[in-house]
Design an enzyme around this catalytic site. Structure first.
Site, PDB file in Angstrom:
ATOM      1  N   SER A 151       5.215  -3.525   6.787  1.00  0.00           N
ATOM      2  CA  SER A 151       4.291  -4.685   6.553  1.00  0.00           C
ATOM      3  C   SER A 151       6.042  -5.730   6.590  1.00  0.00           C
ATOM      4  CB  SER A 151       4.642  -4.177   4.913  1.00  0.00           C
ATOM      5  OG  SER A 151       4.950  -5.308   4.323  1.00  0.00           O
ATOM      6  N   TYR A 166       9.392  -0.979  -3.145  1.00  0.00           N
ATOM      7  CA  TYR A 166       7.653  -1.131  -2.016  1.00  0.00           C
ATOM      8  C   TYR A 166       9.164  -1.235  -0.802  1.00  0.00           C
ATOM      9  CZ  TYR A 166       4.020  -1.877   0.520  1.00  0.00           C
ATOM     10  OH  TYR A 166       3.288  -2.470   1.758  1.00  0.00           O
TER      11      TYR A 166
HETATM   12  N1  NAP Z   1      -2.887  -4.449   2.167  1.00  0.00           N
HETATM   13  C1  NAP Z   1      -2.764  -5.402   2.529  1.00  0.00           C
HETATM   14  O1  NAP Z   1      -1.939  -6.485   2.916  1.00  0.00           O
HETATM   15  C2  NAP Z   1      -0.751  -5.125   3.520  1.00  0.00           C
HETATM   16  C3  NAP Z   1      -0.017  -5.562   3.580  1.00  0.00           C
HETATM   17  C4  NAP Z   1       1.213  -5.021   4.098  1.00  0.00           C
HETATM   18  C5  NAP Z   1       1.451  -3.572   4.667  1.00  0.00           C
HETATM   19  N2  NAP Z   1       0.441  -2.800   3.859  1.00  0.00           N
HETATM   20  C6  NAP Z   1       0.277  -1.311   4.555  1.00  0.00           C
HETATM   21  O2  NAP Z   1      -0.927  -1.026   4.906  1.00  0.00           O
HETATM   22  C7  NAP Z   1      -1.197   0.474   4.890  1.00  0.00           C
HETATM   23  C8  NAP Z   1      -2.961   0.097   4.352  1.00  0.00           C
HETATM   24  O3  NAP Z   1      -3.030  -0.839   3.183  1.00  0.00           O
HETATM   25  P1  NAP Z   1      -3.653  -0.411   2.476  1.00  0.00           P
HETATM   26  O4  NAP Z   1      -3.913  -1.835   1.742  1.00  0.00           O
HETATM   27  O5  NAP Z   1      -4.857   0.066   3.559  1.00  0.00           O
HETATM   28  O6  NAP Z   1      -3.549   0.185   0.934  1.00  0.00           O
HETATM   29  P2  NAP Z   1      -4.925   0.945   0.163  1.00  0.00           P
HETATM   30  O7  NAP Z   1      -6.211   0.496   0.277  1.00  0.00           O
HETATM   31  O8  NAP Z   1      -4.159   0.762  -1.163  1.00  0.00           O
HETATM   32  O9  NAP Z   1      -4.761   2.593   1.127  1.00  0.00           O
HETATM   33  C9  NAP Z   1      -3.624   3.010   0.052  1.00  0.00           C
HETATM   34  C10 NAP Z   1      -3.985   4.845   0.752  1.00  0.00           C
HETATM   35  O10 NAP Z   1      -3.155   5.892   0.526  1.00  0.00           O
HETATM   36  C11 NAP Z   1      -3.424   6.512   0.104  1.00  0.00           C
HETATM   37  N3  NAP Z   1      -2.256   7.277  -0.709  1.00  0.00           N
HETATM   38  C12 NAP Z   1      -1.742   7.163  -1.649  1.00  0.00           C
HETATM   39  N4  NAP Z   1      -0.003   7.344  -2.122  1.00  0.00           N
HETATM   40  C13 NAP Z   1      -0.916   8.897  -1.484  1.00  0.00           C
HETATM   41  C14 NAP Z   1      -0.578  10.041  -1.540  1.00  0.00           C
HETATM   42  N5  NAP Z   1       0.810  10.391  -2.297  1.00  0.00           N
HETATM   43  N6  NAP Z   1      -0.600  11.012  -0.675  1.00  0.00           N
HETATM   44  C15 NAP Z   1      -2.389  10.827  -0.065  1.00  0.00           C
HETATM   45  N7  NAP Z   1      -2.620   9.618   0.537  1.00  0.00           N
HETATM   46  C16 NAP Z   1      -2.054   8.926  -0.344  1.00  0.00           C
HETATM   47  C17 NAP Z   1      -4.357   6.694  -0.953  1.00  0.00           C
HETATM   48  O11 NAP Z   1      -6.117   7.231  -1.281  1.00  0.00           O
HETATM   49  P3  NAP Z   1      -5.552   8.156  -2.318  1.00  0.00           P
HETATM   50  O12 NAP Z   1      -5.479   7.335  -4.022  1.00  0.00           O
HETATM   51  O13 NAP Z   1      -6.737   9.133  -1.921  1.00  0.00           O
HETATM   52  O14 NAP Z   1      -4.808   9.055  -2.124  1.00  0.00           O
HETATM   53  C18 NAP Z   1      -5.292   5.414   0.412  1.00  0.00           C
HETATM   54  O15 NAP Z   1      -6.271   5.806   1.154  1.00  0.00           O
HETATM   55  C19 NAP Z   1      -0.142   0.533   4.202  1.00  0.00           C
HETATM   56  O16 NAP Z   1       0.525   1.694   4.477  1.00  0.00           O
HETATM   57  C20 NAP Z   1       0.697  -0.363   3.092  1.00  0.00           C
HETATM   58  O17 NAP Z   1       1.905  -0.594   2.697  1.00  0.00           O
HETATM   59  C21 NAP Z   1      -0.834  -3.111   3.856  1.00  0.00           C
END
Ligand code: NAP
Length: 272
Positions: A151, A166
């Site tokens: 991030s 986080y």
């Molecule tokens: N969205 C943003 O603005 C943003 C900004 C900066 C960085 N990021 C990074 O980008 C990445 C993806 O983010 P996103 O926005 O797509 O997040 P998201 O929509 O919240 O998806 C998170 C994923 O992680 C899985 N997960 C969570 N805990 C888990 C566990 N203990 N074991 C296995 N799977 C697990 C969830 O699936 P289940 O619930 O099915 O387990 C889901 O598929 C992350 O690393 C996030 O930190 C996102």
């Protein structure tokens, strides 16, 4: 541009958001997929979507909580036997838990279980997955690409309460990536980092405790990224020739001029 066709990828957090978009984008390029998250039903939905558009692509789903090292290793072993040796690992998952009340709790007010779950998922879970994939596939092949989704907050913390764990997790992921890149010398393994800015996914809804108004306020006046933008970034990083490592790539909304400086006149200025 190097072709990805015929390679096998493991994507964690593939049940929604950025992980799902990466899965769809890699399927389009002819990559076989092994998808990991906790929710079997959501992973199967993603597999069905891929089958509808790209019926020739082999997709395995592996529901596992990455906090459990033995289960992760078993999932990796099964994925390799069912789909193939893993050439690409996208460590995409993360968890960002906020306590159920209106005020965000500061670090010392958080329950220890919540801190453990975030560390266990965002740090240990990523390490367990990487450990298993290196041992069972990449190190033997001396070949592969690992992309860790960090991030922009991995380098600098925004001034919000309740987010210390986080942001520490993401800073840790940066250090892990830098060390792993050094330790995998003597191989063709690339270790890369992708740093998203604000992306409209479930992640932010979770961050604002599913308060739609707070979410609208956060995104007010500008266009956030969509998951596809990050999938495009991953494709760009993966398709560079083997001699080239995009060590780190920041992909942010143009309106996100700094970590907390948003151009809230973006929509007004850019309206169709
Ligand atoms: N969205 C943003 O603005 C943003 C900004 C900066 C960085 N990021 C990074 O980008 C990445 C993806 O983010 P996103 O926005 O797509 O997040 P998201 O929509 O919240 O998806 C998170 C994923 O992680 C899985 N997960 C969570 N805990 C888990 C566990 N203990 N074991 C296995 N799977 C697990 C969830 O699936 P289940 O619930 O099915 O387990 C889901 O598929 C992350 O690393 C996030 O930190 C996102």
């Amino acid at each position: 541009m190097a072709s990805l066709k015929g390679q096998t990828a493991m994507i964690t957090g593939a049940s929604m958001g950025i992980g799902e978009a990466i899965a769809m984008a890699l399927a389009k390029e002819g990559v076989r997929l092994t998808l990991v998250s906790r929710s079997k039903d959501k992973l199967e939905d993603v597999r069905n979507k891929i089958a509808a558009q790209y019926p020739d692509i082999k997709v395995g789903v592996y529901p596992v909580d990455v906090q459990n090292a033995a289960e992760v290793d078993k999932a990796v072993e099964t994925a390799i036997s069912e789909v193939g040796a893993i050439d690409i690992l996208i460590n995409n998952l993360s968890c960002f838990i906020i306590e159920e009340n209106k005020r965000k709790k500061r670090f010392w007010e958080l329950p220890i279980e919540l801190i453990s779950q975030m560390n266990g998922t965002n740090v240990s879970g990523v390490m367990y997955t990487t450990h298993s994939v290196l041992n069972r596939s990449m190190w033997a092949q001396k070949e592969g690409t690992i992309i860790n989704i960090s991030s922009v907050t991995g380098l600098e913390c925004p001034p919000f309460d309740g987010e210390a764990v986080y942001h520490a997790n993401k800073a840790g992921l940066e250090a892990f990536s830098n060390s792993l890149r050094i330790e995998t010398a003597g191989s063709n393994i690339r270790v890369l980092v992708l740093r998203p800015g604000c992306v409209a996914t479930n992640f932010h809804l979770q961050r604002v405790k599913y308060d739609k108004n707070a979410m609208d306020e956060f995104f007010y006046g500008y266009e956030p990224l969509v998951a596809q933008d990050l999938a495009d970034s991953v494709l760009y990083m993966l398709s560079r020739p083997g001699r080239t490592s995009i060590k780190a790539l920041d992909c942010v909304p143009t309106a996100q001029r700094g970590l907390t400086r948003f151009d809230r006149e973006w929509n007004e200025r850019n309206k169709q």
